[in-house]
Design a protein around this motif. Structure first.
Motif, PDB file in Angstrom:
ATOM      1  N   LYS A 119       3.917   1.530  -1.065  1.00  0.00           N
ATOM      2  CA  LYS A 119       4.628   1.636  -2.348  1.00  0.00           C
ATOM      3  C   LYS A 119       3.708   2.202  -3.425  1.00  0.00           C
ATOM      4  CE  LYS A 119       7.582  -1.072  -5.442  1.00  0.00           C
ATOM      5  NZ  LYS A 119       8.159  -2.405  -5.733  1.00  0.00           N
ATOM      6  N   SER A 120       2.453   1.769  -3.439  1.00  0.00           N
ATOM      7  CA  SER A 120       1.494   2.297  -4.406  1.00  0.00           C
ATOM      8  C   SER A 120       1.238   3.775  -4.180  1.00  0.00           C
ATOM      9  CB  SER A 120       0.178   1.518  -4.324  1.00  0.00           C
ATOM     10  OG  SER A 120       0.385   0.154  -4.626  1.00  0.00           O
ATOM     11  N   ALA A 121       1.114   4.162  -2.883  1.00  0.00           N
ATOM     12  CA  ALA A 121       0.873   5.578  -2.574  1.00  0.00           C
ATOM     13  C   ALA A 121       2.071   6.430  -2.973  1.00  0.00           C
ATOM     14  CB  ALA A 121       0.578   5.735  -1.085  1.00  0.00           C
ATOM     15  N   THR A 122       3.272   5.908  -2.743  1.00  0.00           N
ATOM     16  CA  THR A 122       4.483   6.661  -3.118  1.00  0.00           C
ATOM     17  C   THR A 122       4.545   6.876  -4.619  1.00  0.00           C
ATOM     18  OG1 THR A 122       5.684   5.731  -1.230  1.00  0.00           O
ATOM     19  CG2 THR A 122       6.996   6.657  -3.030  1.00  0.00           C
ATOM     20  N   ALA A 123       4.224   5.834  -5.393  1.00  0.00           N
ATOM     21  CA  ALA A 123       4.231   5.963  -6.857  1.00  0.00           C
ATOM     22  C   ALA A 123       3.180   6.969  -7.313  1.00  0.00           C
ATOM     23  CB  ALA A 123       3.991   4.600  -7.498  1.00  0.00           C
ATOM     24  N   PHE A 124       2.010   6.945  -6.652  1.00  0.00           N
ATOM     25  CA  PHE A 124       0.932   7.868  -7.026  1.00  0.00           C
ATOM     26  C   PHE A 124       1.341   9.320  -6.818  1.00  0.00           C
ATOM     27  CE2 PHE A 124      -2.671  10.431  -5.574  1.00  0.00           C
ATOM     28  CZ  PHE A 124      -3.507  10.356  -6.687  1.00  0.00           C
ATOM     29  N   PHE A 125       1.888   9.615  -5.620  1.00  0.00           N
ATOM     30  CA  PHE A 125       2.268  11.001  -5.329  1.00  0.00           C
ATOM     31  C   PHE A 125       3.493  11.434  -6.130  1.00  0.00           C
ATOM     32  CE2 PHE A 125      -0.170  10.096  -1.397  1.00  0.00           C
ATOM     33  CZ  PHE A 125      -1.074  11.140  -1.508  1.00  0.00           C
TER      34      PHE A 125
ATOM     35  N   ASN B   2       3.958  15.534 -12.635  1.00  0.00           N
ATOM     36  CA  ASN B   2       3.033  16.212 -13.540  1.00  0.00           C
ATOM     37  C   ASN B   2       2.905  17.696 -13.212  1.00  0.00           C
ATOM     38  OD1 ASN B   2       2.519  13.822 -14.851  1.00  0.00           O
ATOM     39  ND2 ASN B   2       0.682  13.346 -13.695  1.00  0.00           N
TER      40      ASN B   2
ATOM     41  N   ARG C 299       0.827  -1.214   0.000  1.00  0.00           N
ATOM     42  CA  ARG C 299       0.000   0.000   0.000  1.00  0.00           C
ATOM     43  C   ARG C 299       0.857   1.259   0.000  1.00  0.00           C
ATOM     44  NH1 ARG C 299      -3.492  -3.293   3.340  1.00  0.00           N
ATOM     45  NH2 ARG C 299      -2.348  -2.665   5.198  1.00  0.00           N
TER      46      ARG C 299
ATOM     47  N   GLU D 251       4.068  10.547  -9.195  1.00  0.00           N
ATOM     48  CA  GLU D 251       3.532  10.911 -10.519  1.00  0.00           C
ATOM     49  C   GLU D 251       2.871  12.273 -10.477  1.00  0.00           C
ATOM     50  OE1 GLU D 251       0.279   9.249 -13.791  1.00  0.00           O
ATOM     51  OE2 GLU D 251       0.684   8.146 -11.929  1.00  0.00           O
ATOM     52  N   LYS D 252       2.101  12.555  -9.404  1.00  0.00           N
ATOM     53  CA  LYS D 252       1.454  13.857  -9.280  1.00  0.00           C
ATOM     54  C   LYS D 252       2.493  14.963  -9.185  1.00  0.00           C
ATOM     55  CE  LYS D 252      -2.786  12.403  -9.286  1.00  0.00           C
ATOM     56  NZ  LYS D 252      -3.688  12.728 -10.416  1.00  0.00           N
ATOM     57  N   ASN D 253       3.552  14.710  -8.442  1.00  0.00           N
ATOM     58  CA  ASN D 253       4.609  15.715  -8.303  1.00  0.00           C
ATOM     59  C   ASN D 253       5.301  15.976  -9.635  1.00  0.00           C
ATOM     60  OD1 ASN D 253       6.501  17.362  -6.575  1.00  0.00           O
ATOM     61  ND2 ASN D 253       7.955  15.889  -7.399  1.00  0.00           N
TER      62      ASN D 253
END
Length: 237
Positions: A99-105, A111, A97, A107-109
């Protein structure tokens, strides 16, 4: 093995990779098989920094402990005992969980790295005061009619043209006026009638100005031929 320890962020990352590589369920890990592959990776990483290797070795010891518990014979009274892998499964799920959250944020950073947002402007709370009356608009419209009279057809032809055509909708002229503000902040009042082809369009344009002024989407500044239209803060209505 075609991968190395320096490709992983820690022992849990390596375990998740091995589970995915072997296509097994995280809830039913074949400890003996995963442990064998895990130890093979450690043996290939003898050059690794000892501080980093400590975490991987500690996880290897935990896997050996889980394997030994699973090999012990079970008695009937132990059937309700918790699965020795339960704690490891919980850690892996929590790490997954995160690791998924880290990848998500991340990507947002990435973008939003090159996006700059204009800070909000301070709004003036003072009420908008209008100094022009309807009579001012009527005088301006009459002056415009006198100026364009020489461009219009003779009175009889003009009357026939109005009767034979569909009436010009005021809503269409409202839209046309508002579109002018896409390209400039101020619009001269007199310029609104440049494209008027007949008296109906002149009247519809005048009524559109009255409607926009009444609903406070525009305000009028100046007098006579110098009168200009400006959008107000209420233009979103």
């Amino acid at each position: 093995m075609d991968f190395h320890l320096d490709n992983f962020d820690g022992p849990l990352d390596l375990l998740l990779h091995l589970i995915s590589k072997n296509k097994v369920s995280i809830y039913d890990i074949p400890i003996a098989e995963i442990l064998e592959q895990y130890m093979a990776v450690l043996h290939e990483a003898e050059h690794m920094d000892l501080d980093v290797a400590g975490d991987f070795i500690a996880m290897a010891a935990q896997l050996v402990y889980i394997k030994s518990r699973m090999l012990l014979p079970k008695h009937e009274e132990d059937e309700a005992e918790e699965d020795p892998r339960a704690g490891l499964v919980e850690m892996l799920l929590e790490y997954q969980r995160l690791k998924s959250a880290t990848a998500f944020f991340a990507e947002k950073n990435e973008n939003g790295r090159d996006i700059y947002v204009k800070p909000p402007e301070r709004q003036d709370d003072a009420p908008v005061e209008y100094h022009h009356t309807v009579n001012d608009l009527i005088r301006a419209a009459n002056k415009m009619l006198r100026r364009t009279k020489r461009r219009l057809p003779p009175p009889v032809t003009s009357f026939q043209g109005i009767v034979g055509r569909e009436p010009v909708p005021v809503e269409g002229r409202v839209t046309a006026i508002l579109k002018r503000f896409l390209y400039r902040m101020r619009v001269p009042f007199m310029r609104l009638f440049d494209d008027a082809r007949n008296r109906s369009e002149i009247v519809a344009t005048f009524l559109a100005v009255l409607e926009l002024s009444k609903t406070r989407r525009i305000r009028l500044e100046g007098d006579g031929e110098e009168m200009e239209l400006m959008l107000t803060n209420d233009n979103t209505k």
